[in-house]
Design a protein around this motif. Structure first.
Motif, PDB file in Angstrom:
ATOM      1  N   LEU B 168       0.828  -1.201   0.000  1.00  0.00           N
ATOM      2  CA  LEU B 168       0.000   0.000   0.000  1.00  0.00           C
ATOM      3  C   LEU B 168       0.869   1.261   0.000  1.00  0.00           C
ATOM      4  N   SER B 342      -6.799   7.871   0.115  1.00  0.00           N
ATOM      5  CA  SER B 342      -6.995   6.877  -0.949  1.00  0.00           C
ATOM      6  C   SER B 342      -6.628   7.430  -2.322  1.00  0.00           C
ATOM      7  N   MET B 367      -8.515   2.467   4.564  1.00  0.00           N
ATOM      8  CA  MET B 367      -9.037   1.735   3.408  1.00  0.00           C
ATOM      9  C   MET B 367     -10.545   1.539   3.613  1.00  0.00           C
ATOM     10  N   CYS B 379      -4.989   2.352   8.068  1.00  0.00           N
ATOM     11  CA  CYS B 379      -3.592   2.010   7.788  1.00  0.00           C
ATOM     12  C   CYS B 379      -2.685   3.135   8.280  1.00  0.00           C
ATOM     13  N   MET B 432      -6.807  -5.979  -2.632  1.00  0.00           N
ATOM     14  CA  MET B 432      -5.751  -5.469  -3.515  1.00  0.00           C
ATOM     15  C   MET B 432      -5.529  -6.399  -4.697  1.00  0.00           C
TER      16      MET B 432
END
Lengths: 569, 569
Positions: B168, B342, B367, B379, B432
């Motif tokens: 990420l 994001s 997320m 996160c 993902m």
């Protein structure tokens, strides 16, 4: 900054389909993006309803298969730290992958790195069970995703939680003050229950609430007014003197909670002579020492079922000591019953809950340990909800809603540290209904009985083992006797026993057939054995006992050889 | 106490079956219990694998059906506070209930009380999406339940989390320092990512870490030694002077985090003239005022995408001001990008991430808002993990394990407030992979585009509405013009606009067809509209706009009539 050139192009969006991003329907009139789009179209796979159905059915089969094969699996993984990274790509894939490519990686890459808490051979720490009804609760909770920080954000989340926490408080025989007003016999309760993420989070929460209650009361008594600079200064002045207490057997989360809240922490020593239970006398000594040091005790964790040995603090003595002085009566008493609290379901233990009718401010237990609901599900009950909201409500305008302002609704965000919250009440509701109180009680009694079977086995080998604390709630804490110990003539070899006990535990865990925990209790190294997850059964503790005996004899023989060789040299 | 008389009876336990409590196999030799048992046997239903399969299949159909019918559902429930309690029994059932009795209650009792965050008509707060791959992640996570507080508790939980957080961080273009050492280009990063429960939990966590870093450094500089009474006293003396900062547009969780950590909190004013972005100059003023007041700023929340209007603080200016003084350089800067973070996935926004290469200590995004993973999935990336562990590690003996002591494994419990943690990395991994970076980017761009469509519609009715802040990340904040306002001649009626805007929002929400949020920005009452969940699409914001226009005209007409009648009387 808010409108980068790339996105200023005119964009048409195709008619949307249900529940999927429309990433394959973006189109723009720039050549660059057109090219990208064409490349993408080929590779886009999104999971639609049919694909989800197939994937979920397949996942369910894998989950059922997982549980069915658990007893034959090694309980501890056989891998080295860092095992996973080389098995995975160094970055996320650019193109979507179908479930058929993802799912096999669970078996091949994740499974080898799991410690199987659901295995009947898991006897370490405390159990952390999951059951099928609980799993169904997680599925619906995810589907209905709502970070329900206030009532309006999803009323059912809040309202079901209040109801099931009342159900649980009743089932535990908790005093009326821990039920919501609607369920309390008096109709006047100011307390109630909330599901938090973990017992450690609950402890941090009540320490902050206790700290604020303490300093707010002092500032108010001095005539200061909230939200003034004088109030803030005075509160800041008062806080550094505050000290949170817990016995030295209290879970480490009390020390951590005190750290988080920025207050001091002192332990009350517990001793083997008292079966590691916190005594009133020991507490008094610490309280008096704090006064001598110019400190103000404001909070105490008292435990029902300590982590090391499942000891129950002497609540009666503790309450009596705290009643001795005006200043001590203000101490917030929290009962940490994270594991053993589940036993309150059974009539034979409910006399303990009656002790909380007075002098106890909060009580917490984890359904996510012994009570068939998977982690997370820590059930915190408080006597005065306003103690939480006074500490944790910092409501800004954009979080207010008409119902909150004009009607008596509960906004659970003010009862906890985080803002958002999951719909955890669903799994609690499903489990309580699918098992019924009778089924839940039977599960608890089963765990206690399995523990008794193990204890009896250990007692049958007094030559090898000594039980160090009173077995309780299915937990047995034992030590392996040291070299040269002899039960019949009273010889003891604690130093050797410590090293051998530790080695026995490490050897057993390294082989991975069962998972046990070693610890040190009042200077004595012990192995803790506790088996209470939904798969627990007598046959597995019998097997664990055989392994324990075998490894102990092995380690003792080795040590003896070493000892004899040393003696020779 | 640990062995109540009831359980001293000899108990035989039948051969266990897999994954179910053996509550029907308890038997004792006391007459009383024999009677109970007979009664129980009749009523026991437990959920076995076959029943679970059937229940889960049925749940999956219900979930698919739920998503398929969401667009036609009222987004807000049509119930009064307290609706649920009368629908449920006053206590938990004693006997188990079959799934066939439980499941229908979801539709009949829970569904009416849900606010549908997944509905394409949900445009309030920020989105909190769920997707099918994420739901699969929750299923496996529950099946593998392990409160994985340390590495050994389930190595895959920790190791997968480190890997996907690196994925990420790379995908966001975060600077090297926020990747784990293994993924960092330099190989020397001391930071990394962790999945926390919520952005508010992450903020509380870093405030505690920042507080400890600050006072520990001061105490150490004075030559004090850790774990001595002098160290503790000095730290307690230092803490009351500490002040956490955030702009007045920072999410309320900074104020709450400061409260939890027991430190002061001051806001930096932001203004409409600056689009509500925190400016360096305004920060300097507050820093200087703190110094005058004898306070030590130690922490700052800086926001990428404020809650009210998605403003981006002026990171460059802020860093420049903090660099002006030695004392200010020690301030921990946290980037709260809970929603808008994001957007860093898309190339056109990654220049923002480059600003974090220096002078930023932590970065957090959810997320669970805009990035297809259901709540909870916040996160948090930190530059120096040791800042977290210095503050939060209170390791007792029974939580240590050989791997922790002898090898470089990560024990995430020391990176967070709670001890236990869920296996959240699975759902991140599934999402993902199932979407791919290309799919995730397309989803973000789609959300931004939908926002632009809405903004353009609003701009087309300048007679009715004014856009108050620069639309960003799909969010538009607008006000309804007041009585007598006239765009062409510049007349403004802010007082009337505030009341009308609020009433329009309340009326829309009371009708429940779409869900919007009202707020107050720099004194101006606004309606916020943001549509970015997985079902969001242009047609729904077009419909929302029509509703907005209709209700606004209705409310304005009413107000005008009232006004005219008042003028007559």
């Amino acid at each position: 900054m808010f409108s980068p050139p790339f996105l200023r192009t005119r964009i048409r969006i195709a008619k949307p389909s249900i529940f999927r991003p429309r990433y394959n329907s973006l189109s723009t009139n720039t050549e660059h993006v057109e090219k990208k789009k064409k490349k993408k179209k080929k590779n886009i796979h999104k999971m639609d309803a049919e694909q989800f159905r197939a994937a979920a059915h397949s996942a369910i089969e894998e989950i059922i298969q997982y549980f069915n094969t658990l007893p034959s699996k090694r309980v501890l993984p056989n891998i080295e730290p860092g095992y996973l990274r080389p098995l995975l790509p160094t970055s996320a894939p650019n193109d979507p992958e179908p479930w058929s490519k993802i799912q096999p990686d669970i078996e091949s890459k994740i499974m080898p790195g799991l410690t199987h808490w659901q295995s009947p051979n898991f006897m370490a720490f405390f159990p952390a069970g999951v059951t099928y009804p609980s799993l169904l609760g997680e599925m619906y909770s995810a589907a209905f995703t709502a970070p329900a920080f206030n009532w309006l954000c999803s009323p059912a989340c809040t309202e079901l939680e209040i109801v099931v926490m009342d159900w649980l408080a009743q089932a535990f025989g908790l005093p009326d003050c821990f039920l919501s007003a609607a369920s309390s016999k008096s109709g006047k309760s100011t307390g109630g229950g909330i599901i938090q993420g973990s017992a450690s989070e609950a402890v941090a929460t009540v320490i902050v609430a206790a700290r604020e209650r303490h300093v707010r009361a002092e500032a108010a008594a001095e005539g200061l007014v909230e939200d003034t600079p004088e109030w803030e200064d005075r509160i800041m002045e008062l806080r550094p003197r505050l000290v949170a207490l817990g016995s030295d057997q209290a879970h480490s989360c009390t020390a951590k909670g005190a750290r988080i809240a920025g207050v001091r922490f002192r332990t009350v020593p517990a001793h083997l002579a008292d079966n590691m239970e916190m005594r009133g006398e020991a507490l008094r000594k610490v309280l008096e020492q704090c006064e001598k040091d110019g400190l103000e005790p404001f909070y105490l964790t008292s435990t029902m079922g300590t982590t090391n040995s499942c000891a129950i603090d002497r609540f009666g003595e503790i309450k009596a000591v705290l009643a001795e002085k005006e200043a001590w009566r203000k101490v917030w008493v929290h009962i940490d019953a994270a594991y053993a609290g589940s036993a309150l379901l059974t009539e034979e233990w409910q006399h303990v809950a009656q002790e909380f009718a007075e002098g106890i401010d909060s009580f917490d237990m984890n359904m996510s340990k012994w009570l068939l609901v998977n982690f997370d599900a820590s059930c915190l009950f408080v006597r005065n909800a306003v103690d939480l909201t006074n500490a944790l409500d910092v409501t800004p305008a954009y979080l207010r809603n008409p119902s909150t302002l004009t009607t008596p609704v509960t906004d659970f965000r003010n009862w906890q540290i985080p803002l958002g919250r999951r719909f955890r009440a669903l799994k609690v509701w499903f489990v309580m209904r699918a098992y019924g109180l009778s089924g839940m009680k039977a599960h608890i009694r089963n765990g206690i009985n399995i523990g008794r079977v193990f204890t009896d086995l250990v007692k049958g080998r007094e030559d090898l083992f000594e039980i160090v604390t009173k077995p309780a709630f299915g937990l047995t804490a034992l030590r392996v006797r040291g070299l040269g110990e002899n039960v019949s003539n009273g010889t003891v070899s604690m130093a050797s026993s410590g090293a051998i006990t530790k080695k026995v535990c490490e050897t057993i865990n390294a082989r991975g057939e069962v998972f046990l925990t070693s610890s040190v209790i009042d200077g004595v190294t012990v192995i803790r054995v506790v088996s209470g997850n939904p798969m627990a059964a007598e046959e597995y503790v019998r097997r664990a006992f055989d392994i324990l005996v075998g490894v102990s004899e092995e380690v003792l023989a080795e040590e003896k050889t070493k000892h004899e060789q040393n003696a020779k040299n």
